[in-house]
Write an enzyme that holds these catalytic residues in place. Sequence first.
Site, PDB file in Angstrom:
ATOM      1  N   GLU A  90      -3.895   1.952  -0.740  1.00 49.19           N
ATOM      2  CA  GLU A  90      -2.887   2.478  -1.670  1.00 49.19           C
ATOM      3  C   GLU A  90      -2.963   1.801  -3.024  1.00 49.19           C
ATOM      4  O   GLU A  90      -2.782   2.441  -4.055  1.00 49.19           O
ATOM      5  CB  GLU A  90      -1.471   2.170  -1.136  1.00 49.19           C
ATOM      6  N   HIS A 135      -6.620  -6.787  -1.546  1.00 48.41           N
ATOM      7  CA  HIS A 135      -5.567  -7.546  -0.865  1.00 48.41           C
ATOM      8  C   HIS A 135      -5.855  -7.586   0.622  1.00 48.41           C
ATOM      9  O   HIS A 135      -6.458  -6.671   1.179  1.00 48.41           O
ATOM     10  CB  HIS A 135      -4.180  -6.950  -1.119  1.00 48.41           C
TER      11      HIS A 135
HETATM   12  P1  5GP Z   1      -2.853  -0.749   1.344  1.00 46.31           P
HETATM   13  O1  5GP Z   1      -2.553   0.551   2.029  1.00 46.31           O
HETATM   14  O2  5GP Z   1      -3.331  -0.568  -0.088  1.00 46.31           O
HETATM   15  O3  5GP Z   1      -3.720  -1.643   2.152  1.00 46.31           O
HETATM   16  O4  5GP Z   1      -1.463  -1.509   1.289  1.00 46.31           O
HETATM   17  C1  5GP Z   1      -0.656  -1.632   0.157  1.00 46.31           C
HETATM   18  C2  5GP Z   1       0.609  -2.338   0.583  1.00 46.31           C
HETATM   19  O5  5GP Z   1       1.317  -2.718  -0.591  1.00 46.31           O
HETATM   20  C3  5GP Z   1       1.559  -1.476   1.413  1.00 46.31           C
HETATM   21  O6  5GP Z   1       1.753  -2.101   2.683  1.00 46.31           O
HETATM   22  C4  5GP Z   1       2.835  -1.413   0.581  1.00 46.31           C
HETATM   23  O7  5GP Z   1       4.009  -1.484   1.356  1.00 46.31           O
HETATM   24  C5  5GP Z   1       2.697  -2.617  -0.350  1.00 46.31           C
HETATM   25  N1  5GP Z   1       3.338  -2.460  -1.638  1.00 46.31           N
HETATM   26  C6  5GP Z   1       3.243  -1.400  -2.480  1.00 46.31           C
HETATM   27  N2  5GP Z   1       3.941  -1.624  -3.608  1.00 46.31           N
HETATM   28  C7  5GP Z   1       4.477  -2.867  -3.477  1.00 46.31           C
HETATM   29  C8  5GP Z   1       5.309  -3.662  -4.327  1.00 46.31           C
HETATM   30  O8  5GP Z   1       5.687  -3.276  -5.433  1.00 46.31           O
HETATM   31  N3  5GP Z   1       5.650  -4.889  -3.862  1.00 46.31           N
HETATM   32  C9  5GP Z   1       5.246  -5.350  -2.643  1.00 46.31           C
HETATM   33  N4  5GP Z   1       5.663  -6.560  -2.286  1.00 46.31           N
HETATM   34  N5  5GP Z   1       4.468  -4.630  -1.815  1.00 46.31           N
HETATM   35  C10 5GP Z   1       4.091  -3.404  -2.235  1.00 46.31           C
END
Ligand code: 5GP
Length: 122
Positions: free
Chosen positions: A99, A104
């Site tokens: 996302e 990360h």
């Molecule tokens: P991905 O799917 O990219 O591995 O995970 C992105 C993560 O970032 C998701 O678990 C989502 O909940 C988290 N996330 C998205 N926006 C924010 C934010 O503004 N602050 C925090 N602390 N987490 C976020």
Amino acid sequence: MAYDPENIFARILRGEIPCKKVYEDDWALAFHDINPLMPVHVLVIPKGPYVSLDDFSAKAPAEALGGFLKAVGEVARLMGVDESGYRIVANSGADANQEVPHFHVHVFGGRRIGGRMIKPQD
Ligand code: 5GP
């Protein structure tokens, strides 16, 4: 994919958006996921502009790579899951449903994680 300096984690790194910080050093920032999927759900991000693990591993200096990995281990210890167990996940690209386009690592723990799941809801 080119790095987008306006992505949400870049904005957190610049202090433009708050986060619930768990750990920070020269190489990494760790903070609680805004939508936790487990009792422990912490995101660890490098401080440099890297989109994904492959981007990070190709472009970051060795000390940044090592510093980041040490920070992930430190987060596991700080969150108290080093003995009980934890899972790290790094989604990269469309097929993995990444996302946020800043590399990360998710650190999941605090309860038993079933099977061979990729994410707790899968
Ligand atoms: P991905 O799917 O990219 O591995 O995970 C992105 C993560 O970032 C998701 O678990 C989502 O909940 C988290 N996330 C998205 N926006 C924010 C934010 O503004 N602050 C925090 N602390 N987490 C976020």
